[in-house]
Design an enzyme around this catalytic site. Structure first.
Site, mmCIF file in Angstrom:
data_model
loop_
_atom_site.group_PDB
_atom_site.id
_atom_site.type_symbol
_atom_site.label_atom_id
_atom_site.label_comp_id
_atom_site.label_asym_id
_atom_site.label_seq_id
_atom_site.Cartn_x
_atom_site.Cartn_y
_atom_site.Cartn_z
ATOM 1 N N CYS A 204 0.813 -1.222 0.000
ATOM 2 C CA CYS A 204 0.000 0.000 0.000
ATOM 3 C C CYS A 204 0.848 1.273 0.000
ATOM 4 O O CYS A 204 0.340 2.350 -0.283
ATOM 5 C CB CYS A 204 -0.953 0.010 1.188
ATOM 6 S SG CYS A 204 -2.067 -1.400 1.180
ATOM 7 N N ASN B 124 -10.004 -0.193 0.044
ATOM 8 C CA ASN B 124 -8.546 -0.102 0.035
ATOM 9 C C ASN B 124 -8.026 -0.653 -1.292
ATOM 10 O O ASN B 124 -8.131 -1.848 -1.548
ATOM 11 C CB ASN B 124 -8.001 -0.903 1.224
ATOM 12 C CG ASN B 124 -6.485 -0.876 1.316
ATOM 13 O OD1 ASN B 124 -5.805 -0.452 0.392
ATOM 14 N ND2 ASN B 124 -5.961 -1.344 2.435
ATOM 15 N N HIS C 40 -3.333 7.211 2.623
ATOM 16 C CA HIS C 40 -3.741 5.917 2.080
ATOM 17 C C HIS C 40 -5.141 5.597 2.600
ATOM 18 O O HIS C 40 -5.421 5.733 3.795
ATOM 19 C CB HIS C 40 -2.741 4.844 2.514
ATOM 20 C CG HIS C 40 -3.196 3.460 2.205
ATOM 21 N ND1 HIS C 40 -3.687 3.105 0.972
ATOM 22 C CD2 HIS C 40 -3.247 2.338 2.972
ATOM 23 C CE1 HIS C 40 -4.021 1.824 0.992
ATOM 24 N NE2 HIS C 40 -3.766 1.340 2.202
HETATM 25 N N1 COA Z 1 -18.533 -8.596 9.298
HETATM 26 C C1 COA Z 1 -19.020 -8.837 10.512
HETATM 27 N N2 COA Z 1 -18.250 -9.154 11.562
HETATM 28 C C2 COA Z 1 -16.934 -9.212 11.353
HETATM 29 C C3 COA Z 1 -16.346 -8.963 10.106
HETATM 30 C C4 COA Z 1 -17.212 -8.657 9.039
HETATM 31 N N3 COA Z 1 -16.766 -8.379 7.801
HETATM 32 N N4 COA Z 1 -15.010 -9.095 10.214
HETATM 33 C C5 COA Z 1 -14.754 -9.398 11.482
HETATM 34 N N5 COA Z 1 -15.916 -9.474 12.178
HETATM 35 C C6 COA Z 1 -16.104 -9.792 13.591
HETATM 36 C C7 COA Z 1 -14.953 -10.529 14.192
HETATM 37 O O1 COA Z 1 -15.108 -11.907 13.964
HETATM 38 C C8 COA Z 1 -15.083 -10.169 15.645
HETATM 39 O O2 COA Z 1 -16.061 -10.981 16.221
HETATM 40 P P1 COA Z 1 -15.852 -11.573 17.712
HETATM 41 O O3 COA Z 1 -15.752 -10.347 18.583
HETATM 42 O O4 COA Z 1 -17.065 -12.369 17.896
HETATM 43 O O5 COA Z 1 -14.575 -12.344 17.642
HETATM 44 C C9 COA Z 1 -15.647 -8.747 15.619
HETATM 45 O O6 COA Z 1 -16.177 -8.555 14.295
HETATM 46 C C10 COA Z 1 -14.629 -7.677 15.886
HETATM 47 O O7 COA Z 1 -13.525 -7.903 15.069
HETATM 48 P P2 COA Z 1 -12.248 -7.076 15.212
HETATM 49 O O8 COA Z 1 -11.166 -7.656 14.343
HETATM 50 O O9 COA Z 1 -11.950 -6.833 16.640
HETATM 51 O O10 COA Z 1 -12.747 -5.691 14.584
HETATM 52 P P3 COA Z 1 -11.954 -4.337 14.466
HETATM 53 O O11 COA Z 1 -12.727 -3.280 15.129
HETATM 54 O O12 COA Z 1 -10.501 -4.505 14.827
HETATM 55 O O13 COA Z 1 -12.030 -4.064 12.910
HETATM 56 C C11 COA Z 1 -10.733 -4.196 10.907
HETATM 57 C C12 COA Z 1 -11.459 -4.963 11.997
HETATM 58 C C13 COA Z 1 -10.079 -5.202 9.956
HETATM 59 C C14 COA Z 1 -11.731 -3.352 10.146
HETATM 60 C C15 COA Z 1 -9.664 -3.304 11.558
HETATM 61 O O14 COA Z 1 -8.867 -4.047 12.440
HETATM 62 C C16 COA Z 1 -8.781 -2.653 10.561
HETATM 63 O O15 COA Z 1 -9.221 -1.835 9.768
HETATM 64 N N6 COA Z 1 -7.478 -2.941 10.579
HETATM 65 C C17 COA Z 1 -6.537 -2.341 9.655
HETATM 66 C C18 COA Z 1 -6.733 -3.011 8.349
HETATM 67 C C19 COA Z 1 -6.069 -2.269 7.240
HETATM 68 O O16 COA Z 1 -6.384 -1.146 6.997
HETATM 69 N N7 COA Z 1 -5.151 -2.941 6.568
HETATM 70 C C20 COA Z 1 -4.497 -2.447 5.441
HETATM 71 C C21 COA Z 1 -3.402 -1.532 5.851
HETATM 72 S S1 COA Z 1 -2.573 -1.028 4.446
#
Ligand code: COA
Length: 336
Positions: free
Chosen positions: A117, A288, A258
């Protein structure tokens, strides 16, 4: 050729696939909802490329638009750098495929950069430094991705976040001093490579029946860790580049971060003490798009008049590697 006084982004272009996939459509195939995706990421829909629409095709179209907007032809390009983490082929480079598709001169250097990215910021800096050294007058820098080909469409924690697109910039030597790229920074931390990676499909673990069955050729991510590091590193990269240029954050008219997650961007803005009005967003429509994300957002901001002649613009990225980068520039539109 003498070294130029400055190096500018002369023009930008984009290409996005026609097909839109909404959160609602995704929720019919994976266990998710529009509400979850919007609240956690800010994403509403993404574009998905067709089977014959590859990064080289999208990249060539974005570059053609950038060239046309600058009133240039393919013969005017001296150098091509393509940033991608989803190359059309393991080899040759996507840049060589774009060269042929665009009809660029057959004697110019063309190569890919793999910085995920952060790829566009890496490619921009490499191309700008080659132009600054005086050997090349004009470069095409492209970020092009078909992330739909590497995401695991059964993994709801990642597949909802990514999309396909390409963006391009014409990077050019300029005789006006103090414009274009003023300061930049690149960085990496390979000790965290496994936070965001594809375990198989490279030479360390070539694709096999076993790797396919284990879905190891798809993107895997520790979202929570990546989130925390992204906020910290993007904010500190902005601060370092601003300090290097002696510019205060509120002098910057437009930040182009980004576009991974609206909550990451909000946290970076808060850390810099700025409102979100200086951070144009397009992730709601595109998700993204990795190396395409920054040129896509820059082009939209420019088209909407949020980036104008004389403005300070700060682009900042973070991605797999881990990698990061930031570029501060004074937007300059030379008279033709
Ligand atoms: N739909 C519904 N529920 C989902 C889901 C989806 N698409 N994806 C994950 N969940 C669930 C998980 O299973 C978890 O359930 P649990 O609590 O029962 O285990 C719950 O939602 C919370 O998940 P969590 O991973 O804690 O959510 P979060 O608030 O951390 O958000 C992301 C997840 C991926 C959106 C976030 O971590 C993020 O944006 N990270 C950076 C990713 C990124 O930008 N990467 C590229 C960088 S270049």
């Amino acid at each position: 050729m003498p070294a130029p006084k400055s190096v500018i982004i002369r023009s930008v272009g984009v290409h996005t696939p026609e097909r839109r996939v909404t959160n609602e459509e995704l929720s019919r195939t994976v266990d998710t909802s529009d509400e979850w995706i919007r609240t956690r990421s800010g994403i509403g829909e993404r574009r998905i490329a067709g089977p014959d629409e590859n990064p080289s095709d999208m990249g060539a179209k974005a570059a053609a638009q950038a060239l046309e907007r600058a009133g240039l032809s393919p013969a005017d390009v001296d150098l091509l750098v393509v940033a991608t983490m989803t190359p059309d082929l393991p080899f040759p480079s996507t840049a060589c495929l774009v060269q042929a598709k665009l009809g660029l001169r057959r004697d110019i250097p063309c190569f890919d950069i793999a910085a995920a990215c952060s790829g566009f910021i890496y490619a921009l800096q490499v191309a700008a430094d080659m132009v600054r050294a005086g050997r090349y007058r004009r470069a095409l820098v492209i970020g092009a991705e078909k992330l739909s080909s590497v995401v695991d469409w059964t993994d709801r924690s990642t597949c909802v976040l990514f999309g396909d697109a390409a963006g391009a910039a014409v990077v050019e030597a300029c005789d006006t001093a103090g414009v274009g790229i003023l300061a930049n920074l690149l960085g990496a931390d390979g000790s965290n490579a496994e936070l965001l990676w594809a375990p198989a499909g490279g030479s360390a673990k070539p694709a096999s029946a076993e790797t396919l069955a284990a879905r190891e050729h798809y993107l895997r991510m520790n979202g929570k860790e990546v989130f925390k590091l992204a906020v910290r590193v993007m904010a500190s990269s902005c601060e370092k580049v601003l300090a290097e240029a002696g510019v205060a954050s509120d002098q910057v008219a437009c930040f182009i971060p980004h576009q991974a997650n609206i909550r990451i961007i909000e946290a970076v803005a808060a850390q810099l003490g700025l409102g979100m009005d200086r951070f144009p967003l397009n992730l709601e429509c595109f998700g993204n798009t990795s190396a395409a994300s920054i040129p896509l957002a820059l082009e939209q901001a420019w088209r909407e008049g949020k980036v104008r002649h004389g403005d300070l613009v700060l682009m900042v990225a973070f991605g797999a590697g881990l990698t990061w980068g930031a570029t501060l520039l004074r937007w300059h539109e030379p008279k033709r």
